[in-house]
Design a protein around this motif. Structure first.
Motif, mmCIF file in Angstrom:
data_model
loop_
_atom_site.group_PDB
_atom_site.id
_atom_site.type_symbol
_atom_site.label_atom_id
_atom_site.label_comp_id
_atom_site.label_asym_id
_atom_site.label_seq_id
_atom_site.Cartn_x
_atom_site.Cartn_y
_atom_site.Cartn_z
ATOM 1 N N PRO A 3 34.039 30.590 34.344
ATOM 2 C CA PRO A 3 33.666 31.311 33.119
ATOM 3 C C PRO A 3 33.451 30.316 31.976
ATOM 4 O O PRO A 3 34.118 29.285 31.897
ATOM 5 C CB PRO A 3 34.877 32.207 32.847
ATOM 6 C CG PRO A 3 35.571 32.340 34.173
ATOM 7 C CD PRO A 3 35.343 31.030 34.862
ATOM 8 N N THR A 4 32.506 30.606 31.110
ATOM 9 C CA THR A 4 32.236 29.741 29.964
ATOM 10 C C THR A 4 33.431 29.749 29.008
ATOM 11 O O THR A 4 34.027 30.804 28.784
ATOM 12 C CB THR A 4 30.972 30.228 29.246
ATOM 13 O OG1 THR A 4 29.871 30.134 30.165
ATOM 14 C CG2 THR A 4 30.658 29.401 28.009
ATOM 15 N N PRO A 5 33.802 28.609 28.449
ATOM 16 C CA PRO A 5 34.890 28.578 27.474
ATOM 17 C C PRO A 5 34.673 29.605 26.364
ATOM 18 O O PRO A 5 33.564 29.743 25.843
ATOM 19 C CB PRO A 5 34.833 27.149 26.919
ATOM 20 C CG PRO A 5 34.260 26.341 28.027
ATOM 21 C CD PRO A 5 33.262 27.249 28.706
ATOM 22 N N GLY A 6 35.727 30.329 26.043
ATOM 23 C CA GLY A 6 35.660 31.311 24.969
ATOM 24 C C GLY A 6 35.197 32.688 25.369
ATOM 25 O O GLY A 6 35.199 33.603 24.542
ATOM 26 N N VAL A 7 34.811 32.890 26.651
ATOM 27 C CA VAL A 7 34.258 34.187 27.045
ATOM 28 C C VAL A 7 35.308 35.288 26.946
ATOM 29 O O VAL A 7 35.018 36.399 26.481
ATOM 30 C CB VAL A 7 33.608 34.132 28.447
ATOM 31 C CG1 VAL A 7 34.619 33.906 29.555
ATOM 32 C CG2 VAL A 7 32.830 35.423 28.718
ATOM 33 N N HIS A 8 36.540 35.005 27.356
ATOM 34 C CA HIS A 8 37.593 36.025 27.277
ATOM 35 C C HIS A 8 37.845 36.424 25.823
ATOM 36 O O HIS A 8 37.976 37.612 25.512
ATOM 37 C CB HIS A 8 38.883 35.496 27.911
ATOM 38 C CG HIS A 8 38.786 35.246 29.380
ATOM 39 N ND1 HIS A 8 38.842 36.257 30.320
ATOM 40 C CD2 HIS A 8 38.617 34.096 30.078
ATOM 41 C CE1 HIS A 8 38.731 35.744 31.525
ATOM 42 N NE2 HIS A 8 38.584 34.434 31.406
#
Length: 211
Positions: free
Chosen positions: A77-82
């Motif tokens: 997952p791309t950093p910051g997606v959550h």
């Protein structure tokens, strides 16, 4: 539950996730480098996306469906997606993902990340292996723009209250249809046409822009 106030729609490959799924699948066929080069050309807008996708999927003929589990294990997952998805929901928004990639992968990733609605291509399978063909219509630039407007309309969200986030040329129509089009981890042509360019590869950078 109140109606959503706004809609954020992301591309999947190199936006929602750091990978290009078709390249991971091509690795399973021993054709990673050639497919990666073709993907790069398509994302830069140098070739027609649908034509390019069909030729790249043809390179996957014979890959067993058991490869999906190995590909899923490699997804980052791309950093910051959550944090972004949590912030959208906390502010009364909805998150969509529309992808030139594949349901076979997105159907696992999207719900795990908290995405509300998603759409992607589907790979044809016969005898437990990929046939090298796409099943049904291809999710291209026009389909991405249509999806954003369709999802917004279903929730009575005005187009002005939509944000589209993408990296490749096939995201430009979706970005143009949205109230705000954001270039993220993007190719030069996309950065040139976006409303705003997100510099760091961190989706938390989008949070201050939410309605």
């Amino acid at each position: 539950m109140p109606d959503p106030r706004f809609l954020v729609v992301l591309d999947a490959d190199s936006t929602l996730i750091r990978n290009e799924v078709i390249e991971l699948l091509a690795d399973e066929a021993g054709r990673g480098p050639e497919v990666a080069a073709a993907t790069e050309a398509a994302m830069r807008g140098e070739v027609d996306f649908a034509t390019s996708l069909r030729s790249r999927v043809a390179a996957l003929e014979g890959v067993p469906v058991t490869a999906f589990a190995r590909v899923l294990a490699r997804i980052e997952p791309t950093p910051g997606v959550h944090e972004l998805i949590h912030a959208v929901h906390a502010r009364g928004g909805r998150v969509g993902v529309v992808s030139g990639g594949f349901h076979e992968i997105l159907d696992t990733i999207a719900p795990d990340l908290g995405v509300d609605v998603w759409r992607a291509n589907r790979l044809a399978v016969r005898g437990g292996a990929l046939t090298g063909q796409v099943e049904g219509g291809i999710v291209d630039a026009a389909a991405k723009a249509f999806s954003l407007l369709e999802w917004a309309g279903a929730d009575a969200i005005p187009a002005s209250q939509t944000i589209a986030i993408g990296d490749g040329a096939n995201d430009l129509k979706m970005m143009d249809a949205a109230g705000l089009g954001l270039a993220f981890n993007a190719k030069p042509a996309v950065r040139a046409q976006a409303d705003l360019v997100i510099g760091p590869v961190d989706l938390r950078e989008v949070i201050p822009l939410l309605p």
